[in-house]
Write a protein that holds these residues in place. Sequence first.
Motif, PDB file in Angstrom:
ATOM      1  N   LEU A 195       0.817  -1.212   0.000  1.00 57.51           N
ATOM      2  CA  LEU A 195       0.000   0.000   0.000  1.00 57.51           C
ATOM      3  C   LEU A 195       0.849   1.260   0.000  1.00 57.51           C
ATOM      4  O   LEU A 195       0.472   2.272  -0.607  1.00 57.51           O
ATOM      5  CB  LEU A 195      -0.939   0.002   1.217  1.00 57.51           C
ATOM      6  CG  LEU A 195      -2.156  -0.910   1.132  1.00 57.51           C
ATOM      7  CD1 LEU A 195      -2.886  -0.919   2.469  1.00 57.51           C
ATOM      8  CD2 LEU A 195      -3.089  -0.475   0.013  1.00 57.51           C
ATOM      9  N   ASP A 196       1.994   1.203   0.668  1.00 54.20           N
ATOM     10  CA  ASP A 196       2.862   2.377   0.772  1.00 54.20           C
ATOM     11  C   ASP A 196       4.077   2.297  -0.151  1.00 54.20           C
ATOM     12  O   ASP A 196       4.999   3.099  -0.024  1.00 54.20           O
ATOM     13  CB  ASP A 196       3.349   2.549   2.216  1.00 54.20           C
ATOM     14  CG  ASP A 196       2.226   2.940   3.162  1.00 54.20           C
ATOM     15  OD1 ASP A 196       1.318   3.666   2.721  1.00 54.20           O
ATOM     16  OD2 ASP A 196       2.253   2.502   4.328  1.00 54.20           O
ATOM     17  N   ASP A 197       4.069   1.355  -1.089  1.00 59.28           N
ATOM     18  CA  ASP A 197       5.224   1.162  -1.956  1.00 59.28           C
ATOM     19  C   ASP A 197       5.137   2.109  -3.149  1.00 59.28           C
ATOM     20  O   ASP A 197       4.295   1.932  -4.028  1.00 59.28           O
ATOM     21  CB  ASP A 197       5.263  -0.286  -2.430  1.00 59.28           C
ATOM     22  CG  ASP A 197       6.474  -0.593  -3.300  1.00 59.28           C
ATOM     23  OD1 ASP A 197       7.269   0.337  -3.566  1.00 59.28           O
ATOM     24  OD2 ASP A 197       6.617  -1.754  -3.714  1.00 59.28           O
ATOM     25  N   PRO A 198       6.018   3.112  -3.241  1.00 56.69           N
ATOM     26  CA  PRO A 198       5.943   4.066  -4.354  1.00 56.69           C
ATOM     27  C   PRO A 198       6.175   3.424  -5.711  1.00 56.69           C
ATOM     28  O   PRO A 198       5.742   3.946  -6.737  1.00 56.69           O
ATOM     29  CB  PRO A 198       7.035   5.088  -4.028  1.00 56.69           C
ATOM     30  CG  PRO A 198       7.954   4.394  -3.084  1.00 56.69           C
ATOM     31  CD  PRO A 198       7.108   3.444  -2.300  1.00 56.69           C
ATOM     32  N   ALA A 199       6.845   2.269  -5.749  1.00 57.32           N
ATOM     33  CA  ALA A 199       7.112   1.593  -7.023  1.00 57.32           C
ATOM     34  C   ALA A 199       5.830   1.070  -7.663  1.00 57.32           C
ATOM     35  O   ALA A 199       5.813   0.801  -8.869  1.00 57.32           O
ATOM     36  CB  ALA A 199       8.092   0.450  -6.820  1.00 57.32           C
ATOM     37  N   THR A 200       4.780   0.918  -6.869  1.00 57.15           N
ATOM     38  CA  THR A 200       3.525   0.390  -7.408  1.00 57.15           C
ATOM     39  C   THR A 200       2.505   1.478  -7.723  1.00 57.15           C
ATOM     40  O   THR A 200       1.424   1.169  -8.227  1.00 57.15           O
ATOM     41  CB  THR A 200       2.889  -0.606  -6.417  1.00 57.15           C
ATOM     42  OG1 THR A 200       2.445   0.103  -5.249  1.00 57.15           O
ATOM     43  CG2 THR A 200       3.870  -1.690  -6.007  1.00 57.15           C
ATOM     44  N   VAL A 201       2.823   2.724  -7.436  1.00 55.43           N
ATOM     45  CA  VAL A 201       1.878   3.810  -7.678  1.00 55.43           C
ATOM     46  C   VAL A 201       1.811   4.123  -9.172  1.00 55.43           C
ATOM     47  O   VAL A 201       2.841   4.281  -9.825  1.00 55.43           O
ATOM     48  CB  VAL A 201       2.263   5.065  -6.871  1.00 55.43           C
ATOM     49  CG1 VAL A 201       1.387   6.256  -7.267  1.00 55.43           C
ATOM     50  CG2 VAL A 201       2.137   4.778  -5.384  1.00 55.43           C
ATOM     51  N   ARG A 202       0.604   4.183  -9.699  1.00 57.06           N
ATOM     52  CA  ARG A 202       0.357   4.386 -11.120  1.00 57.06           C
ATOM     53  C   ARG A 202       1.074   3.320 -11.939  1.00 57.06           C
ATOM     54  O   ARG A 202       1.737   3.605 -12.942  1.00 57.06           O
ATOM     55  CB  ARG A 202       0.727   5.797 -11.572  1.00 57.06           C
ATOM     56  CG  ARG A 202       0.000   6.894 -10.793  1.00 57.06           C
ATOM     57  CD  ARG A 202       0.223   8.276 -11.358  1.00 57.06           C
ATOM     58  NE  ARG A 202      -0.417   8.429 -12.666  1.00 57.06           N
ATOM     59  CZ  ARG A 202      -1.707   8.696 -12.850  1.00 57.06           C
ATOM     60  NH1 ARG A 202      -2.530   8.840 -11.803  1.00 57.06           N
ATOM     61  NH2 ARG A 202      -2.205   8.829 -14.074  1.00 57.06           N
ATOM     62  N   ALA A 203       0.937   2.062 -11.477  1.00 55.83           N
ATOM     63  CA  ALA A 203       1.626   0.930 -12.098  1.00 55.83           C
ATOM     64  C   ALA A 203       0.693  -0.259 -12.220  1.00 55.83           C
ATOM     65  O   ALA A 203      -0.258  -0.412 -11.452  1.00 55.83           O
ATOM     66  CB  ALA A 203       2.862   0.540 -11.278  1.00 55.83           C
ATOM     67  N   LEU A 204       1.001  -1.127 -13.186  1.00 54.52           N
ATOM     68  CA  LEU A 204       0.299  -2.385 -13.382  1.00 54.52           C
ATOM     69  C   LEU A 204       1.206  -3.499 -12.878  1.00 54.52           C
ATOM     70  O   LEU A 204       2.359  -3.617 -13.318  1.00 54.52           O
ATOM     71  CB  LEU A 204      -0.058  -2.583 -14.858  1.00 54.52           C
ATOM     72  CG  LEU A 204      -0.966  -3.763 -15.190  1.00 54.52           C
ATOM     73  CD1 LEU A 204      -1.743  -3.479 -16.466  1.00 54.52           C
ATOM     74  CD2 LEU A 204      -0.165  -5.059 -15.353  1.00 54.52           C
ATOM     75  N   VAL A 205       0.686  -4.304 -11.967  1.00 50.11           N
ATOM     76  CA  VAL A 205       1.470  -5.380 -11.357  1.00 50.11           C
ATOM     77  C   VAL A 205       0.885  -6.732 -11.762  1.00 50.11           C
ATOM     78  O   VAL A 205      -0.296  -6.992 -11.553  1.00 50.11           O
ATOM     79  CB  VAL A 205       1.464  -5.255  -9.821  1.00 50.11           C
ATOM     80  CG1 VAL A 205       2.243  -6.412  -9.200  1.00 50.11           C
ATOM     81  CG2 VAL A 205       2.032  -3.919  -9.375  1.00 50.11           C
ATOM     82  N   GLU A 206       1.710  -7.583 -12.347  1.00 47.46           N
ATOM     83  CA  GLU A 206       1.320  -8.973 -12.586  1.00 47.46           C
ATOM     84  C   GLU A 206       1.926  -9.828 -11.487  1.00 47.46           C
ATOM     85  O   GLU A 206       3.060  -9.597 -11.058  1.00 47.46           O
ATOM     86  CB  GLU A 206       1.783  -9.436 -13.968  1.00 47.46           C
ATOM     87  CG  GLU A 206       1.092  -8.665 -15.091  1.00 47.46           C
ATOM     88  CD  GLU A 206       1.161  -9.368 -16.438  1.00 47.46           C
ATOM     89  OE1 GLU A 206       1.700 -10.509 -16.485  1.00 47.46           O
ATOM     90  OE2 GLU A 206       0.670  -8.789 -17.419  1.00 47.46           O
ATOM     91  N   ILE A 207       1.160 -10.810 -11.015  1.00 47.92           N
ATOM     92  CA  ILE A 207       1.572 -11.602  -9.866  1.00 47.92           C
ATOM     93  C   ILE A 207       1.188 -13.057 -10.083  1.00 47.92           C
ATOM     94  O   ILE A 207       0.131 -13.348 -10.644  1.00 47.92           O
ATOM     95  CB  ILE A 207       0.915 -11.044  -8.579  1.00 47.92           C
ATOM     96  CG1 ILE A 207       1.305 -11.849  -7.336  1.00 47.92           C
ATOM     97  CG2 ILE A 207      -0.611 -10.981  -8.718  1.00 47.92           C
ATOM     98  CD1 ILE A 207       0.852 -11.207  -6.031  1.00 47.92           C
ATOM     99  N   ALA A 208       2.061 -13.984  -9.690  1.00 51.12           N
ATOM    100  CA  ALA A 208       1.780 -15.413  -9.831  1.00 51.12           C
ATOM    101  C   ALA A 208       2.832 -16.188  -9.047  1.00 51.12           C
ATOM    102  O   ALA A 208       3.852 -15.639  -8.619  1.00 51.12           O
ATOM    103  CB  ALA A 208       1.805 -15.841 -11.299  1.00 51.12           C
ATOM    104  N   TYR A 209       2.596 -17.485  -8.875  1.00 50.83           N
ATOM    105  CA  TYR A 209       3.612 -18.333  -8.261  1.00 50.83           C
ATOM    106  C   TYR A 209       4.701 -18.652  -9.272  1.00 50.83           C
ATOM    107  O   TYR A 209       4.510 -18.544 -10.473  1.00 50.83           O
ATOM    108  CB  TYR A 209       2.975 -19.628  -7.767  1.00 50.83           C
ATOM    109  CG  TYR A 209       2.041 -19.421  -6.593  1.00 50.83           C
ATOM    110  CD1 TYR A 209       2.428 -18.654  -5.507  1.00 50.83           C
ATOM    111  CD2 TYR A 209       0.777 -20.008  -6.594  1.00 50.83           C
ATOM    112  CE1 TYR A 209       1.581 -18.463  -4.431  1.00 50.83           C
ATOM    113  CE2 TYR A 209      -0.081 -19.819  -5.534  1.00 50.83           C
ATOM    114  CZ  TYR A 209       0.318 -19.046  -4.444  1.00 50.83           C
ATOM    115  OH  TYR A 209      -0.527 -18.859  -3.392  1.00 50.83           O
TER     116      TYR A 209
END
Length: 211
Positions: A197-211
Amino acid sequence: MRLVVFGATGGTGEQLVAQALAAGHTVTAVARRPEAVTAKHARLTVRRGDVFDASSVEAAIAGHDAVLSALGSGTSRAPTTICRDGVGHMLTAMERCEVRRIVCVSAAGLGDGELQPWPLRMFMRHVLQPLLRHPFDDLRAMEVRLRESSREWTIVRPPRLTNGRRRGRYRVAIDTPLARAATISRADVADYVLAHLDDPATVRALVEIAY
């Protein structure tokens, strides 16, 4: 933080509520049927709300630090605008209430599968995307609204969701495709959202996540 969760009665939404409370956050869960929210906690408020009703969305968001959306159409493949309109109302309410942070769960199936193994890429293009055309169109429209907004948004795109346990270990890619993205548990999607929530690297960003 004071968090408001939309889509709180779905599998991912339930995980967001439970893990946020466990982490010490104060949580408001918004649901059309408040009785469907089974969690009980001194820091949990359950509000009746409809994301198609702009006034109820604004009333729920006022006074919070961040908005979390796990909206979706469930198993329905019918045309829908729940994500587009719901998040649109959230963004308008956030501007009026001066709330900047929003994280929305989308779907990895919206991508072109460029880095996926050939069988998975063919399945996505020729089976999954046509089958879920209407829900995916809704999610695409939601993502456009987020990108065009002035808020500090993050879009999280998981692949096939499972009800597996929370591992706390997964792979992520920010603003780039994630190779071999096949599955992840709803519990670990929630783990990632709350941890960043407080990670600036994820602000205005698209994150893909998987194992």
